[in-house]
Motif scaffolding. Structure first.
Motif, mmCIF file in Angstrom:
data_model
loop_
_atom_site.group_PDB
_atom_site.id
_atom_site.type_symbol
_atom_site.label_atom_id
_atom_site.label_comp_id
_atom_site.label_asym_id
_atom_site.label_seq_id
_atom_site.Cartn_x
_atom_site.Cartn_y
_atom_site.Cartn_z
ATOM 1 N N GLU A 159 28.954 10.943 -73.684
ATOM 2 C CA GLU A 159 30.298 10.970 -73.126
ATOM 3 C C GLU A 159 30.462 12.303 -72.404
ATOM 4 O O GLU A 159 30.203 13.358 -72.985
ATOM 5 C CB GLU A 159 31.337 10.830 -74.230
ATOM 6 C CG GLU A 159 31.269 9.501 -74.950
ATOM 7 C CD GLU A 159 32.158 9.465 -76.173
ATOM 8 O OE1 GLU A 159 31.656 9.851 -77.257
ATOM 9 O OE2 GLU A 159 33.322 9.083 -76.048
ATOM 10 N N GLU A 162 33.075 14.636 -69.939
ATOM 11 C CA GLU A 162 34.344 14.888 -69.289
ATOM 12 C C GLU A 162 34.109 15.994 -68.268
ATOM 13 O O GLU A 162 33.752 17.113 -68.625
ATOM 14 C CB GLU A 162 35.422 15.319 -70.287
ATOM 15 C CG GLU A 162 36.753 15.586 -69.616
ATOM 16 C CD GLU A 162 37.840 16.059 -70.579
ATOM 17 O OE1 GLU A 162 38.961 16.314 -70.089
ATOM 18 O OE2 GLU A 162 37.578 16.198 -71.781
ATOM 19 N N THR A 196 30.963 7.536 -69.517
ATOM 20 C CA THR A 196 30.062 7.363 -70.654
ATOM 21 C C THR A 196 28.767 6.765 -70.140
ATOM 22 O O THR A 196 28.780 5.759 -69.421
ATOM 23 C CB THR A 196 30.693 6.434 -71.717
ATOM 24 O OG1 THR A 196 31.916 7.027 -72.164
ATOM 25 C CG2 THR A 196 29.758 6.250 -72.906
ATOM 26 N N LYS A 251 36.378 11.209 -66.855
ATOM 27 C CA LYS A 251 35.461 10.923 -67.960
ATOM 28 C C LYS A 251 34.538 9.771 -67.597
ATOM 29 O O LYS A 251 34.939 8.849 -66.890
ATOM 30 C CB LYS A 251 36.237 10.549 -69.227
ATOM 31 C CG LYS A 251 37.056 11.692 -69.784
ATOM 32 C CD LYS A 251 37.804 11.272 -71.031
ATOM 33 C CE LYS A 251 38.634 12.446 -71.550
ATOM 34 N NZ LYS A 251 39.361 12.102 -72.768
ATOM 35 N N THR A 308 31.807 17.100 -79.855
ATOM 36 C CA THR A 308 32.156 17.435 -78.472
ATOM 37 C C THR A 308 31.923 18.926 -78.251
ATOM 38 O O THR A 308 32.417 19.760 -79.009
ATOM 39 C CB THR A 308 33.621 17.064 -78.172
ATOM 40 O OG1 THR A 308 33.774 15.659 -78.375
ATOM 41 C CG2 THR A 308 33.985 17.409 -76.736
#
Length: 174
Positions: free
Chosen positions: A30, A32, A80, A78, A121
């Protein structure tokens, strides 16, 4: 129906999908894309119209929106990605959009996936460089990334895919 009273029967058996060897090395990444800082000037007015491309194994896997006339753009986008190997780095390239012309290169960086801590994260700052002019300051990109193995218990609970095993059998009805 087969000859001499024999029939073929197909059995459909629902199974809980288990990660096979082909998927055992898969990861979910993921990303961002937050913002850029002090990006390179590529337009006459002293600005640029930056956008970012992410590439894996030479293939473009994501492209951001264009932020017009800004050297400190905020994307807050974002994406993925499903990745089957951590050996290939994520190649991040920034370009200045030029309508009707070839877009200008503004810098690039690599994100080495094998070095990322997993299941958390992580804030990442990428220092943009031009391989032809390595000493030139081209600014930075700010990201947040989260790398999770696809077969982790967290992922297993979310992915409740059901597979079917198909078996055939010849039976005799006498």
């Amino acid at each position: 129906k087969l000859d001499s009273g024999r029939h073929t029967v197909f059995l459909y058996i629902p199974l809980r999908c288990k990660q096979t060897s082909a998927r055992s090395g898969m990861y979910k990444l993921e990303i961002e894309l937050k913002r850029g800082h002090n990006l390179a000037v590529r337009d006459r007015g002293g600005t640029s119209d930056p956008y970012v491309k992410f590439k894996l194994a030479g293939k473009e896997v994501f492209r951001s929106k264009i932020i017009h006339k800004n050297l400190n753009p905020v994307w807050d986008e974002k994406t993925t990605l499903i990745i089957d190997s951590l050996n290939e780095p994520l190649y991040v390239k920034v370009f200045d959009y030029d309508f009707g012309l070839q877009d200008d290169f503004m810098g690039s960086a690599f994100l080495y996936l094998e070095s990322l801590e997993q299941q958390r994260t992580i804030p990442v700052t990428l220092v943009l460089k031009d391989p032809q002019y390595p000493d030139q300051d081209l600014g930075t990109l700010e990201l947040a990334v989260n790398l999770t193995p696809k077969d982790s218990p967290i992922e297993e609970r979310r992915d409740s895919t059901v597979c079917m095993q198909i078996m055939s059998a010849d039976i005799s009805l006498t």
